[in-house]
Motif scaffolding. Structure first.
Motif, PDB file in Angstrom:
ATOM      1  N   VAL A 156       0.837  -1.207   0.000  1.00 45.67           N
ATOM      2  CA  VAL A 156       0.000   0.000   0.000  1.00 45.67           C
ATOM      3  C   VAL A 156       0.870   1.254   0.000  1.00 45.67           C
ATOM      4  CG1 VAL A 156      -1.692   1.332   1.318  1.00 45.67           C
ATOM      5  CG2 VAL A 156      -1.957  -1.141   1.120  1.00 45.67           C
ATOM      6  N   LEU A 157       1.957   1.226   0.799  1.00 48.41           N
ATOM      7  CA  LEU A 157       2.856   2.386   0.859  1.00 48.41           C
ATOM      8  C   LEU A 157       3.659   2.533  -0.432  1.00 48.41           C
ATOM      9  CD1 LEU A 157       4.229   2.162   4.524  1.00 48.41           C
ATOM     10  CD2 LEU A 157       2.355   3.576   3.642  1.00 48.41           C
ATOM     11  N   VAL A 158       4.096   1.415  -0.988  1.00 49.20           N
ATOM     12  CA  VAL A 158       4.859   1.473  -2.237  1.00 49.20           C
ATOM     13  C   VAL A 158       4.018   2.070  -3.355  1.00 49.20           C
ATOM     14  CG1 VAL A 158       5.806   0.031  -4.091  1.00 49.20           C
ATOM     15  CG2 VAL A 158       6.506  -0.362  -1.732  1.00 49.20           C
ATOM     16  N   LEU A 159       2.730   1.699  -3.397  1.00 46.05           N
ATOM     17  CA  LEU A 159       1.835   2.244  -4.423  1.00 46.05           C
ATOM     18  C   LEU A 159       1.422   3.677  -4.102  1.00 46.05           C
ATOM     19  CD1 LEU A 159      -0.451  -0.846  -5.126  1.00 46.05           C
ATOM     20  CD2 LEU A 159       1.654  -0.149  -6.266  1.00 46.05           C
ATOM     21  N   ASP A 164      -0.007  12.426  -4.077  1.00 50.52           N
ATOM     22  CA  ASP A 164      -0.384  13.287  -5.194  1.00 50.52           C
ATOM     23  C   ASP A 164       0.041  12.679  -6.531  1.00 50.52           C
ATOM     24  OD1 ASP A 164      -1.427  15.154  -3.450  1.00 50.52           O
ATOM     25  OD2 ASP A 164       0.484  16.221  -3.255  1.00 50.52           O
ATOM     26  N   VAL A 165       1.163  11.924  -6.521  1.00 51.49           N
ATOM     27  CA  VAL A 165       1.669  11.306  -7.740  1.00 51.49           C
ATOM     28  C   VAL A 165       1.129   9.880  -7.829  1.00 51.49           C
ATOM     29  CG1 VAL A 165       3.717  10.642  -9.038  1.00 51.49           C
ATOM     30  CG2 VAL A 165       3.759  12.710  -7.613  1.00 51.49           C
ATOM     31  N   ARG A 166       0.381   9.595  -8.891  1.00 49.87           N
ATOM     32  CA  ARG A 166      -0.229   8.287  -9.050  1.00 49.87           C
ATOM     33  C   ARG A 166       0.733   7.297  -9.708  1.00 49.87           C
ATOM     34  NH1 ARG A 166      -3.619   8.610  -5.176  1.00 49.87           N
ATOM     35  NH2 ARG A 166      -5.330  10.089  -5.459  1.00 49.87           N
ATOM     36  N   VAL A 167       0.806   6.105  -9.139  1.00 56.51           N
ATOM     37  CA  VAL A 167       1.598   5.042  -9.746  1.00 56.51           C
ATOM     38  C   VAL A 167       0.823   4.462 -10.919  1.00 56.51           C
ATOM     39  CG1 VAL A 167       2.623   2.768  -9.354  1.00 56.51           C
ATOM     40  CG2 VAL A 167       2.734   4.503  -7.561  1.00 56.51           C
ATOM     41  N   ASP A 168       1.501   4.210 -12.017  1.00 60.06           N
ATOM     42  CA  ASP A 168       0.857   3.692 -13.216  1.00 60.06           C
ATOM     43  C   ASP A 168       0.201   2.344 -12.906  1.00 60.06           C
ATOM     44  OD1 ASP A 168       0.367   2.385 -15.716  1.00 60.06           O
ATOM     45  OD2 ASP A 168       1.768   3.772 -16.663  1.00 60.06           O
ATOM     46  N   PRO A 169      -1.129   2.238 -13.002  1.00 60.52           N
ATOM     47  CA  PRO A 169      -1.814   0.983 -12.658  1.00 60.52           C
ATOM     48  C   PRO A 169      -1.454  -0.171 -13.580  1.00 60.52           C
ATOM     49  CG  PRO A 169      -3.348   2.534 -13.662  1.00 60.52           C
ATOM     50  CD  PRO A 169      -2.093   3.287 -13.397  1.00 60.52           C
ATOM     51  N   MET A 173       0.133  -3.832 -12.574  1.00 63.25           N
ATOM     52  CA  MET A 173      -0.366  -5.130 -13.026  1.00 63.25           C
ATOM     53  C   MET A 173       0.754  -5.971 -13.635  1.00 63.25           C
ATOM     54  SD  MET A 173      -3.426  -5.198 -12.066  1.00 63.25           S
ATOM     55  CE  MET A 173      -3.871  -6.748 -12.865  1.00 63.25           C
ATOM     56  N   TRP A 174       1.653  -5.330 -14.387  1.00 60.33           N
ATOM     57  CA  TRP A 174       2.795  -6.062 -14.939  1.00 60.33           C
ATOM     58  C   TRP A 174       3.672  -6.601 -13.809  1.00 60.33           C
ATOM     59  CZ3 TRP A 174       2.301  -7.809 -19.456  1.00 60.33           C
ATOM     60  CH2 TRP A 174       1.864  -7.061 -20.547  1.00 60.33           C
ATOM     61  N   GLY A 175       3.930  -5.778 -12.796  1.00 53.44           N
ATOM     62  CA  GLY A 175       4.764  -6.215 -11.674  1.00 53.44           C
ATOM     63  C   GLY A 175       4.138  -7.371 -10.915  1.00 53.44           C
ATOM     64  N   LEU A 176       2.832  -7.304 -10.671  1.00 56.23           N
ATOM     65  CA  LEU A 176       2.141  -8.388  -9.974  1.00 56.23           C
ATOM     66  C   LEU A 176       2.098  -9.651 -10.840  1.00 56.23           C
ATOM     67  CD1 LEU A 176      -0.808  -6.450  -8.288  1.00 56.23           C
ATOM     68  CD2 LEU A 176       1.273  -7.322  -7.215  1.00 56.23           C
ATOM     69  N   ALA A 177       1.993  -9.468 -12.155  1.00 57.88           N
ATOM     70  CA  ALA A 177       2.025 -10.628 -13.052  1.00 57.88           C
ATOM     71  C   ALA A 177       3.375 -11.330 -12.965  1.00 57.88           C
ATOM     72  CB  ALA A 177       1.747 -10.180 -14.491  1.00 57.88           C
ATOM     73  N   ALA A 178       4.449 -10.547 -12.842  1.00 56.95           N
ATOM     74  CA  ALA A 178       5.775 -11.135 -12.671  1.00 56.95           C
ATOM     75  C   ALA A 178       5.846 -11.927 -11.365  1.00 56.95           C
ATOM     76  CB  ALA A 178       6.841 -10.042 -12.688  1.00 56.95           C
ATOM     77  N   ALA A 179       5.220 -11.398 -10.308  1.00 56.48           N
ATOM     78  CA  ALA A 179       5.203 -12.097  -9.015  1.00 56.48           C
ATOM     79  C   ALA A 179       4.438 -13.413  -9.117  1.00 56.48           C
ATOM     80  CB  ALA A 179       4.583 -11.198  -7.942  1.00 56.48           C
ATOM     81  N   VAL A 180       3.284 -13.383  -9.776  1.00 54.62           N
ATOM     82  CA  VAL A 180       2.488 -14.603  -9.957  1.00 54.62           C
ATOM     83  C   VAL A 180       3.268 -15.629 -10.766  1.00 54.62           C
ATOM     84  CG1 VAL A 180       0.421 -15.554 -11.045  1.00 54.62           C
ATOM     85  CG2 VAL A 180       0.268 -13.429  -9.734  1.00 54.62           C
TER      86      VAL A 180
END
Length: 332
Positions: A156-159, A164-169, A173-180
């Protein structure tokens, strides 16, 4: 990952007489993490000039496989039946552990900072524990529960969802896909035996990964492209082949070989803990080479994720298959 180093080795017993050897093995493991951590920075400098993740993965793994091919053949000692007997392992490692992890990680790096992308991939052990918990309905130990909570809070903190600056969603998803992808690879390889030499597994997997990316690119399933434009590294303009050579020789060949040496000397469980320093090295390299540094709140979140993974790996009741390998990466 960004790495997925095969850890098909057994822990080596150590006594006081082996203290010096243990220290040198630890140094080798840290060096392996340091050069693995370079992959994100090298790859991002290429991606920013027009390279696609498909091409970068294909060239990285294909070039590394060619360099390691002769040592791998020597390691076989003519026992080609080992390759035939373990073809499923080679395909799983190449398709999931190499092609999948690297492709997803590089796509994440293209949209996120190197450190954030790698932290997302390092959630793999936590995802594995959550899956085991859901599928078996067997509650894990206190360390595992605490580690999962810490990792999720860190995510949650990393995202930085309230910043004010939004992390690219899409990058997330690409990063989580790599984790999966990395978690699936761990489950698959944990069921295999020790008959295939680690260097042969790494080389064969790289060949499979390179061919997979090449076929998907030629077929038009995945976008391909490269550029010979100069890149910027460490604030200096340099030729495109410099980061490409670093990606192949340092972040792949040298990193995998030293990782295997470290695992043999330390044992896979200890080596997997040391491999967590790859996150720290990746952030450091991205700062030095790309002038890229996560925000303070993301650094705090990263520390929580690393703490969470440490707790999960330290809990033998977590139910993780075998001794969870380090990465990734597939991973970096």
């Amino acid at each position: 990952m960004s790495r997925s180093v095969p850890r098909q080795v057994r822990p080596v017993g150590r006594s006081s007489g082996h203290a010096g050897r243990g220290t040198s093995a630890l140094a080798v493991a840290l060096f392996s993490s340091a050069v693995f951590g370079l992959s994100g920075s090298f790859a991002k400098s290429l991606l920013e000039t027009g390279w696609t993740s498909t091409t970068a993965v294909a060239v990285r793994m294909g070039g590394a496989a060619l360099v390691l091919l002769v040592p791998a053949v020597v390691a076989l000692h003519g026992r080609w039946h080992q390759v035939r007997d373990n073809w499923k392992t080679l395909l799983a490692f190449g398709f999931i552990g190499v092609a999948g992890c690297q492709f997803f990680y590089f796509n994440a790096v293209e949209r996120l900072s190197v450190g954030v992308a790698l932290l997302l991939e390092f959630l793999a052990p936590v995802l594995m524990v959550l899956w085991i918990w859901v599928s078996t309905r067997r509650r894990p130990g206190g360390k595992t529960v605490g580690g999962a909570v810490a990792a999720i809070a860190g995510l949650v903190l990393v995202l930085d969802v309230t910043g004010d600056v939004r992390v690219d969603p899409i990058g997330v998803m690409w990063g989580l896909a790599a984790a999966v992808c990395l978690a699936i690879y761990f489950f698959i390889t944990a069921r295999q035996n020790d008959s295939l030499p680690p260097l042969v597994l790494a080389t064969g997997g790289m060949l499979v990964g390179a061919v997979t990316m090449l076929v998907l690119g030629v077929a038009g399933v995945l976008p391909t492209g490269f550029s010979t434009d100069d890149v910027v590294l460490a604030g200096r303009v340099t030729s495109w082949w410099v980061p490409l050579a670093g990606l192949v020789l340092f972040s792949t060949v040298l990193a995998y070989v030293t990782g295997i040496v470290a695992a043999r000397r330390l044992g896979s469980r200890v080596a997997s803990f040391v491999s967590l320093t790859e996150v720290l090295f990746a952030v450091l390299w991205a700062w030095l080479l790309l002038a890229e540094l996560p925000r303070p709140i993301q650094l705090v979140g990263g520390a929580l994720i690393v703490l969470g993974v440490v707790l999960v790996r330290a809990d033998k009741r977590a139910g993780l298959p075998g001794e969870v390998p380090g990465e990734p990466g597939p991973a970096a």
